[in-house]
Design an enzyme around this catalytic site. Structure first.
Site, short mmCIF file in Angstrom:
data_model
loop_
_atom_site.label_atom_id
_atom_site.label_comp_id
_atom_site.label_asym_id
_atom_site.label_seq_id
_atom_site.Cartn_x
_atom_site.Cartn_y
_atom_site.Cartn_z
N MET A 1 -9.04 65.89 34.14
CA MET A 1 -9.44 65.89 32.78
C MET A 1 -9.10 67.22 32.16
SD MET A 1 -11.59 62.97 32.78
CE MET A 1 -11.95 63.17 31.25
N ILE B 1 -8.70 62.29 36.41
CA ILE B 1 -8.60 61.41 35.25
C ILE B 1 -9.91 60.64 35.12
CG2 ILE B 1 -7.55 59.57 36.64
CD1 ILE B 1 -5.96 58.70 34.21
N SER B 2 -10.41 60.49 33.93
CA SER B 2 -11.70 59.83 33.71
C SER B 2 -11.68 58.36 34.09
CB SER B 2 -12.11 59.93 32.23
OG SER B 2 -12.44 61.23 31.87
N LYS B 3 -12.85 57.86 34.47
CA LYS B 3 -12.99 56.43 34.72
C LYS B 3 -12.67 55.65 33.44
CE LYS B 3 -16.83 55.21 36.71
NZ LYS B 3 -18.28 55.16 37.05
#
Length: 285
Positions: A1, A119-121
């Site tokens: 992120m 990386i975000s969910k």
């Protein structure tokens, strides 16, 4: 992120905060330095989870079927904006993660993207963008308008936002991730009708006044309080969504609305569910 830091834009111009801020907002305290990664898991845990998840079945990753299945799972929860889900169905998430992890790209999990970040969910992306759409201004416009993203990361969320916004400016403090996001976004074909995202290597903590004011601001790193520069760059009727510290609750999603009534501006803050994002930092790296 993503994170944020003082520095220069990609064009070489200084990125500085406005000199005047809303009186109701105090300067942010120093970010807490913790070994946490977004969202809600450490890097080594995300790596282990990626290794044990089952490979997607059916057609190949480029066919779109796996994206549709991801979106169908999110839709079944009944709490996400359809416009956001449609944009996520159009963006190949596997193009934004390492090849070795591409098979897990459409699971609802965080994945490492290098530089100690993840990386975000998908569900986190959908929820935060849905909160932006729920703002009064976005409902009137039918889009997120002019958007500022704090923390580009690998560029996945930027690609989704680009399909929902009139213009996107996205800032990343880590040059390695900034460069990776630029390469990823160049590889993924966005509609020609959409303006290309403006990628900045610089201090997201200071926002980007030169591209503002913004109808929507979204952050992927959390500090002790909202930086005054963000609120100062939020247009009337605009909405901001960011993880921030809350007394007695740890870190939560904070929504800030810039409300104008009778010619007077006020900023209305509300707090939502608990989250765990990386600390908001200053200083480009």
């Amino acid at each position: 992120m993503r994170r944020s830091a003082p520095g220069r834009s990609a064009s070489g111009s200084d990125v500085t905060a406005p000199k005047r801020f809303p009186a109701t907002l105090k300067p942010a305290a120093a970010a807490v330095q913790r070994e946490v990664l977004m969202p809600q898991r450490h890097l080594h845990q995300a790596t282990r989870d990626a290794a044990r998840l089952a490979r997607p079945s059916g057609t190949g990753l480029d066919g779109g079927a796996v994206r549709e299945r991801m979106v169908a799972r999110l839709r079944a929860e009944g709490r996400f904006d359809e416009r956001v889900l449609a944009a996520m169905a159009a963006v190949p998430r596997h193009e934004f993660v390492d090849t070795a992890l591409a098979a897990q790209a459409y699971e609802d999990t965080a994945l490492p993207i290098g530089h100690g970040q993840t990386i975000s969910k998908p569900s986190v992306v959908a929820h935060m963008l849905g909160l932006l759409f729920a703002g009064h201004g976005a409902r009137q416009r039918g889009s997120l308008g002019r958007v500022l993203e704090i923390g580009t990361g690998c560029g996945y969320q930027a690609a989704v936002i680009a399909l929902l916004a009139r213009q996107l400016t996205t800032i990343e403090r880590l040059q390695g991730l900034h460069d990776k996001a630029r390469q990823n976004l160049q590889r993924v074909a966005l509609p020609r009708s959409q303006p290309a995202p403006r990628l900045i290597w610089g201090d997201g903590h200071a926002g980007h006044a030169a591209s503002g004011p913004f109808d929507s601001i979204i952050a992927a790193a959390g500090g002790e309080d909202l930086p005054p520069a963000w609120a100062a760059q939020l247009a009337p009727g605009g909405r901001l969504v960011a993880p921030m510290a809350a007394a007695g609750r740890g870190q939560v999603l904070v929504v800030l609305d810039h409300v104008v009534e009778g010619g007077a501006s006020r900023w209305v803050r509300s707090e939502h569910e608990a989250v765990l994002f990386v600390p908001l930092k200053s200083g480009v790296v």
